[in-house]
Write a protein that holds these residues in place. Structure first.
Motif, PDB file in Angstrom:
ATOM      1  N   ALA A  70       0.829  -1.209   0.000  1.00 24.30           N
ATOM      2  CA  ALA A  70       0.000   0.000   0.000  1.00 24.30           C
ATOM      3  C   ALA A  70       0.866   1.263   0.000  1.00 24.30           C
ATOM      4  N   ILE A  71       1.934   1.271   0.788  1.00 21.02           N
ATOM      5  CA  ILE A  71       2.843   2.422   0.838  1.00 21.02           C
ATOM      6  C   ILE A  71       3.524   2.620  -0.514  1.00 21.02           C
ATOM      7  N   THR A  72       3.910   1.511  -1.142  1.00 19.72           N
ATOM      8  CA  THR A  72       4.544   1.584  -2.459  1.00 19.72           C
ATOM      9  C   THR A  72       3.613   2.236  -3.474  1.00 19.72           C
ATOM     10  N   LYS A  73       2.338   1.851  -3.459  1.00 18.22           N
ATOM     11  CA  LYS A  73       1.362   2.430  -4.388  1.00 18.22           C
ATOM     12  C   LYS A  73       1.166   3.918  -4.118  1.00 18.22           C
ATOM     13  N   GLU A  74       1.181   4.307  -2.834  1.00 21.92           N
ATOM     14  CA  GLU A  74       1.027   5.721  -2.495  1.00 21.92           C
ATOM     15  C   GLU A  74       2.198   6.541  -3.028  1.00 21.92           C
ATOM     16  N   ILE A  75       3.390   5.975  -2.976  1.00 19.94           N
ATOM     17  CA  ILE A  75       4.591   6.702  -3.398  1.00 19.94           C
ATOM     18  C   ILE A  75       4.771   6.681  -4.915  1.00 19.94           C
ATOM     19  N   LEU A  76       4.523   5.530  -5.538  1.00 15.71           N
ATOM     20  CA  LEU A  76       4.847   5.349  -6.955  1.00 15.71           C
ATOM     21  C   LEU A  76       3.638   5.291  -7.877  1.00 15.71           C
ATOM     22  N   GLU A 233      12.270   9.001   3.491  1.00 12.19           N
ATOM     23  CA  GLU A 233      11.647   8.969   4.809  1.00 12.19           C
ATOM     24  C   GLU A 233      10.365   9.794   4.827  1.00 12.19           C
ATOM     25  N   ASN A 234      10.413  10.994   4.255  1.00 12.34           N
ATOM     26  CA  ASN A 234       9.221  11.851   4.211  1.00 12.34           C
ATOM     27  C   ASN A 234       8.125  11.236   3.349  1.00 12.34           C
ATOM     28  N   ALA A 235       8.524  10.607   2.250  1.00 10.06           N
ATOM     29  CA  ALA A 235       7.540   9.983   1.363  1.00 10.06           C
ATOM     30  C   ALA A 235       6.834   8.828   2.064  1.00 10.06           C
ATOM     31  N   ILE A 236       7.575   8.034   2.825  1.00  8.98           N
ATOM     32  CA  ILE A 236       6.976   6.913   3.557  1.00  8.98           C
ATOM     33  C   ILE A 236       6.054   7.425   4.662  1.00  8.98           C
ATOM     34  N   ASN A 237       6.478   8.468   5.386  1.00 12.80           N
ATOM     35  CA  ASN A 237       5.639   9.040   6.438  1.00 12.80           C
ATOM     36  C   ASN A 237       4.342   9.611   5.870  1.00 12.80           C
ATOM     37  N   THR A 238       4.450  10.291   4.741  1.00 18.06           N
ATOM     38  CA  THR A 238       3.260  10.848   4.092  1.00 18.06           C
ATOM     39  C   THR A 238       2.318   9.739   3.662  1.00 18.06           C
ATOM     40  N   ALA A 239       2.884   8.653   3.135  1.00 20.21           N
ATOM     41  CA  ALA A 239       2.067   7.521   2.691  1.00 20.21           C
ATOM     42  C   ALA A 239       1.332   6.878   3.865  1.00 20.21           C
ATOM     43  N   ILE A 240       2.017   6.702   5.000  1.00 20.19           N
ATOM     44  CA  ILE A 240       1.376   6.121   6.187  1.00 20.19           C
ATOM     45  C   ILE A 240       0.219   6.998   6.639  1.00 20.19           C
ATOM     46  N   SER A 241       0.430   8.306   6.685  1.00 16.03           N
ATOM     47  CA  SER A 241      -0.623   9.243   7.107  1.00 16.03           C
ATOM     48  C   SER A 241      -1.828   9.165   6.181  1.00 16.03           C
TER      49      SER A 241
END
Length: 271
Positions: A70-76, A233-241
């Motif tokens: 899910a995080i990967t999809k949010e980022i990419l 790190e910021n991209a992963i944090n944004t994705a989690i939020s």
């Protein structure tokens, strides 16, 4: 003079190689991920509910696997691919530091010691340490561990915690949870201590075992990221939020933990 002239091409090549290696090491991990359209994750293969290899199709399944996807999809975006490399408690940090993986999501507790060598995302799971015992055991909590043998996992933060909260207990360490459960069932230890989420998965798999003692620590899990990679790190944090606010996070919690006895996801994981 001929010797000196002969060395010039070699020296130039060496300088070029050094320059290339420096540019690669200094390059943004997020940019590499975006260019390859893939994010490589370090995950475990033996932690039921979180990341466990399904023997029927040889695929890793669990809450952390779904979170990584899910995080990967949010980022990419929808075409982004999550790739997985199996890690253990001992290998996860070296593999991250060596660049074999972009991030590690593997029931990894955020600790001050670990933060000295790696960075962490915001917590994605509010775990706490507990005890797994045989159902006929008289152990109810950590106060009953005096003179008992407690099993821990090599490289797991729980080993150090047990030594502090139950100094009169004997601690033995196993390489992985599979070995630890076998030892506990065979009476080679009186309790297995680790994070409650992990222990609930083991209890579901082994009806002769049960989780006791509540949680006597706060052991939040975080995604491990190499230092000096603030963009990733910021991209992963944004994705989690985003996953938390969209309700996707709670749906994953419900999918994997709602049927676990004693696990109150409604109270613990509200948006």
């Amino acid at each position: 003079m001929k010797k000196i002239l002969g060395l010039i091409p070699i020296l130039l090549s060496a300088c070029l190689l050094i320059g290339c290696s420096q540019s690669v090491s200094d390059r943004s991990a997020l940019k590499n991920v975006q260019e390859s359209h893939a994010l490589t994750w370090g995950i475990e293969s033996d932690v039921r509910l979180f990341s466990l290899t399904d023997t029927q199709d040889n695929q890793e399944k669990g809450f952390e696997v779904d979170m990584a996807k899910a995080i990967t999809k949010e980022i990419l975006g929808s075409k982004g691919k999550a790739k997985f490399i199996l890690v253990t408690a001992q290998s996860r940090i070296p593999l991250l530091k060596n660049g074999n993986v972009d991030a590690v999501i593997a029931t990894m507790t955020i600790t001050p010691e670990r933060k000295k060598i790696i960075n962490f995302s915001k917590s994605y799971f509010a775990a706490g340490q507990s005890l797994l015992v045989r159902k006929n055991s008289r152990i109810k909590n950590i106060h009953d561990l005096v003179g008992k043998t407690v099993i821990g996992i090599v490289g797991d933060n729980s080993v150090d915690v047990i030594k502090k909260v139950a100094p009169k207990a004997k601690v033995v360490q196993m390489q992985d949870y599979g070995q630890a459960v076998i030892a506990l069932k065979a009476g080679q230890g009186d309790a297995l201590s680790s994070d409650n989420g992990v222990l609930y998965g083991l209890a579901v798999e082994n009806p002769r075992l049960t989780v006791r003692g509540g949680t006597f620590t706060k052991e939040p899990y975080g995604i491990a990221i190499n230092k000096h990679q603030p963009e990733l790190e910021n991209a992963i944090n944004t994705a989690i939020s985003k996953l938390q606010h969209s309700g996707k996070y709670n749906r994953l919690i419900k999918k994997w933990f709602s049927k676990v006895p004693g696990f109150n996801y409604k109270v613990m994981y509200r948006n």
